[in-house]
Design an enzyme around this catalytic site. Structure first.
Site, short mmCIF file in Angstrom:
data_model
loop_
_atom_site.label_atom_id
_atom_site.label_comp_id
_atom_site.label_asym_id
_atom_site.label_seq_id
_atom_site.Cartn_x
_atom_site.Cartn_y
_atom_site.Cartn_z
N SER A 1 52.58 74.61 16.06
CA SER A 1 51.50 73.94 15.33
C SER A 1 50.23 74.76 15.46
O SER A 1 50.01 75.39 16.49
CB SER A 1 51.25 72.54 15.90
OG SER A 1 50.03 72.02 15.39
N TYR B 1 49.35 67.52 22.93
CA TYR B 1 50.13 68.16 21.85
C TYR B 1 49.77 69.64 21.77
O TYR B 1 50.66 70.50 21.65
CB TYR B 1 49.81 67.43 20.55
CG TYR B 1 50.52 67.94 19.33
CD1 TYR B 1 51.86 67.64 19.09
CD2 TYR B 1 49.84 68.69 18.36
CE1 TYR B 1 52.50 68.09 17.95
CE2 TYR B 1 50.47 69.14 17.22
CZ TYR B 1 51.80 68.83 17.02
OH TYR B 1 52.45 69.28 15.88
#
Ligand SMILES: NC(=O)c1ccc[n+]([C@@H]2O[C@H](COP(=O)([O-])OP(=O)(O)OC[C@H]3O[C@@H](n4cnc5c(N)ncnc54)[C@H](O)[C@@H]3O)[C@@H](O)[C@H]2O)c1
Length: 251
Positions: A142, A156
């Site tokens: 990501s 995350y």
């Protein structure tokens, strides 16, 4: 007609296959003639997704954070296919907290799935790919693991940052043994779930405002990068990242 060389007949394990990106990745790989094992912790949705996709699919429940689940799935696929050619580590969960507000509980959950799950996939499937004559592992990272993002989603970001370093490390491990390891690095992709969660919110506005191209990505655009890295057109590419990020990494 296929558009990526070397995916016809390839045997692919895909995690997180019932999610927004997972279904798009499965669809593209099936369109290229691959056989795809659709796996997800949410086993109940797998049959429905498989039926909607068509093509040569196998469905298996798999919690990527559980080693015994990987052992069961690898064993089932070896019985069915003999070997595996491609692993797509796509399963993931998010977080919203900042460095100050993140909870220890969420930190543990996110790292278990996004970081440990990616490692366990490589650890259990990589040797099978090698023994079968070689192939490709594609990890889904990501942009939040490659930049400061929007200064939130802290755990995350930590886990997806680890996906980058694990990708490079594993790529060197297998570099002369026929297993390529690469990552796709999406920015914000307009999946149904993401839009359902954020459309109309400040976070959605921030996603758009911070994306140089000024729009969210499409799941098919991530799937195209996965197909490229999974197939033979990327034969000299390992330890690398394909950013599907509307310009984020160029900022
Ligand atoms: N959508 C985006 O904007 C975006 C951007 C960058 C990266 N990503 C990454 O792409 C991947 C797919 O995301 P998505 O947008 O499709 O999300 P999603 O929530 O729609 O799909 C994620 C899938 O992973 C599955 N999953 C969750 N925990 C699991 C576990 N322990 N074991 C196996 N499966 C599990 C879920 O059931 C779900 O089907 C994730 O790794 C995510 O971090 C998404």
């Amino acid at each position: 007609m296929t558009t990526v060389r070397g995916l016809e007949g390839r045997r692919v394990v895909l995690t997180g296959a019932t999610g927004g990106l997972g279904t798009a990745i499965a669809r593209r790989l099936l369109d290229e003639g691959a056989s795809v094992a659709l796996t997800d912790v949410d086993g109940s949705a797998l049959e429905h997704v498989a039926a909607s996709l068509g093509g040569d699919t196998t469905v298996l429940a798999l919690d990527v954070a559980r080693e015994d689940d990987w052992q069961r799935v690898v064993s089932a696929l070896q019985d069915r296919w003999g070997t595996v050619d491609v692993l797509v580590n796509n399963a993931g969960i998010g977080s919203t907290g900042t460095v100050e507000t993140e909870t220890r509980e969420r930190w543990d959950q996110v790292l278990e799935v996004d970081q440990r799950g990616t490692w366990l996939g490589m650890q259990h499937v990589g040797p099978v790919i090698e023994r079968g004559g070689g192939g490709s592992i594609v990890n889904v990272g990501s942009i939040l693991g490659a930049t400061g993002g929007l200064a939130n989603s802290f755990s995350y970001a930590a886990a997806k940052g680890a996906v980058r370093s694990m990708t490079m490390n594993a790529a060197l491990h297998w570099a002369q043994r026929g297993v390529r390891v690469n990552a796709v690095v999406p920015a914000f992709i307009g999946t149904t779930a993401l839009l359902g969660r954020y459309a109309g919110t400040e976070r959605h506005a921030a996603m758009l405002a911070n994306t140089p191209m000024g729009r969210l990505g499409r799941p098919e655009e991530v799937a195209a990068a996965v197909a490229f890295l999974a197939g033979d057109d990327s034969g000299y590419t390992t330890g690398s990242e394909v950013f599907v990020d509307g310009g984020w990494s160029a900022r």
